[in-house]
Design a protein around this motif. Structure first.
Motif, PDB file in Angstrom:
ATOM      1  N   LEU A 196      -5.264  -1.268   5.676  1.00 46.32           N
ATOM      2  CA  LEU A 196      -5.550  -0.013   5.560  1.00 46.32           C
ATOM      3  C   LEU A 196      -6.338   0.341   6.776  1.00 46.32           C
ATOM      4  N   THR A 197      -6.985  -0.663   7.812  1.00 50.58           N
ATOM      5  CA  THR A 197      -7.601   0.072   8.773  1.00 50.58           C
ATOM      6  C   THR A 197      -7.038  -0.702  10.284  1.00 50.58           C
TER       7      THR A 197
ATOM      8  N   GLY B 189      -6.443  -3.423  -2.358  1.00 52.73           N
ATOM      9  CA  GLY B 189      -6.175  -3.236  -1.169  1.00 52.73           C
ATOM     10  C   GLY B 189      -6.958  -4.154  -0.132  1.00 52.73           C
TER      11      GLY B 189
ATOM     12  N   PRO C 103      -3.814   6.090   4.904  1.00 55.06           N
ATOM     13  CA  PRO C 103      -4.828   5.465   4.153  1.00 55.06           C
ATOM     14  C   PRO C 103      -5.784   6.441   3.578  1.00 55.06           C
TER      15      PRO C 103
ATOM     16  N   ALA D  68       0.868  -1.341  -0.010  1.00 55.36           N
ATOM     17  CA  ALA D  68      -0.160  -0.019  -0.119  1.00 55.36           C
ATOM     18  C   ALA D  68       0.909   1.311   0.037  1.00 55.36           C
TER      19      ALA D  68
ATOM     20  N   ILE E 219     -13.240   2.959   5.459  1.00 51.65           N
ATOM     21  CA  ILE E 219     -12.072   2.964   5.918  1.00 51.65           C
ATOM     22  C   ILE E 219     -11.960   3.871   7.200  1.00 51.65           C
TER      23      ILE E 219
END
Length: 319
Positions: free
Chosen positions: A95-96, A90, A108, A74, A299
């Motif tokens: 991302l989280t 992704g 992100p 990423a 997200i």
């Protein structure tokens, strides 16, 4: 590069943005995957890459850049030129979850442009066929008798499965001992070495359907169409419980909107295709289409949701 090709590229650069997007891509596109070949993330990315290649008449090449729970890949995309030549397949963990657990080189929400969510996958709570646990309630009752004495295994620290169980522990007021694996832990579950395993449905579903392991709960809000006989966590005393793995497409921030829209439109066509949907179902995946704006909001919400669980459970990277 040949003079002819240079001339074509120069001419394309003079076109207005909508026309450039219509002509895009004029060269191969990289689709970065932050995990190893053969993983669920990789397999799903290749399905979309093949469809994109056919639709656009240009190679869409999957590039595996594993590490840091997908965050290294990423980060590579976030730092790429915003010209549509590099996209990210992704996964939500990168991302989280990972950005809360450890430093990453990107934001992100600021450094990547969300194109849209594509697929989701529930996690499955699993026990051996000979286990005394026949429901999630049985597991919770045993954990209350022996606080911290009941072990559960996941594919690793900070994975969606790990965070899902810790959220359940907070809600149920119990403690269990986490045993992180590097990947699947089903052999130890089937042999009774590990009392409880939690895996994504793509890994768990075939064994459960063959009767080689017992599935006692799924982490989706509704029952899985592939395993409708397995009750959800929400049904077993925890209304609203949902903890999914999901995939989505992203690009470097600043990528022209017409390109993002073109990628989104083709991704939605893939998700609407009956043959592809049947293929996803075999992999334990559910189509979960969204707009870029909806994915961006998801997200942001998931970062807050999982950060709270991570803080309350005292989860640290590598532990």
């Amino acid at each position: 590069m040949s003079p002819t090709r240079r001339g074509l590229l120069a001419a394309a650069a003079l076109l207005p943005a909508p026309a450039r997007a219509q002509a895009w891509p004029t060269r191969p596109v990289r689709l970065v995957v932050g995990f190893t070949p053969g993983s669920s993330t990789d397999v799903t990315a290749r399905i979309f890459a093949q469809a994109f290649s056919q639709a656009w008449g240009q190679p869409v090449v999957v590039e595996n850049i594993p590490g840091q729970g997908g965050a290294i890949g990423a980060d590579r995309v976030a730092k790429s030129p915003p010209d549509g030549a590099t996209l990210l397949w992704g996964a939500n963990g990168a991302l989280t979850i990972v950005p809360t657990l450890q430093p990453v080189g990107f934001d992100p929400l600021k450094d990547l442009a969300a194109i849209g969510r594509t697929l989701s996958m529930a996690s499955v709570f699993l026990v051996a066929n000979g286990s005394p646990f026949h429901s999630l309630g049985d597991v919770i009752a045993a954990a209350r008798v022996r606080p911290g004495g009941l072990a559960y295994g996941t594919p690793g620290v900070g994975t969606p499965q790990h965070i899902a169980v810790e959220m359940l522990c907070r809600l149920a007021g119990i403690r269990m001992e986490h045993v992180p694996y590097r990947g699947a832990n089903l052999a130890d579950v089937m042999n009774g070495v590990l009392p409880l395993g939690v895996q994504n449905s793509g890994v768990a579903m075939p064994l459960a359907q063959e009767g080689r392991i017992r599935a006692i709960a799924v982490s989706s809000l509704q029952r899985s169409p592939a395993m409708p006989e397995i009750p959800t966590v929400a049904e077993q005393g925890f209304p609203g419980f949902e903890a999914l793995s999901w995939f989505g497409l992203m690009a470097p921030a600043g990528t022209p909107r017409p390109i993002l829209d073109k990628v989104h439109a083709e991704a939605m066509r893939v998700l609407a295709d009956a043959e592809q949907r049947a293929r996803f179902a075999q992999l334990g995946l559910d189509p979960a289409p969204s707009t870029g704006e909806e994915m961006q909001a998801l997200i942001a919400a998931d970062i807050q949701k999982w950060a709270r669980v991570i803080a309350e459970a005292g989860i640290q990277a590598g532990r």
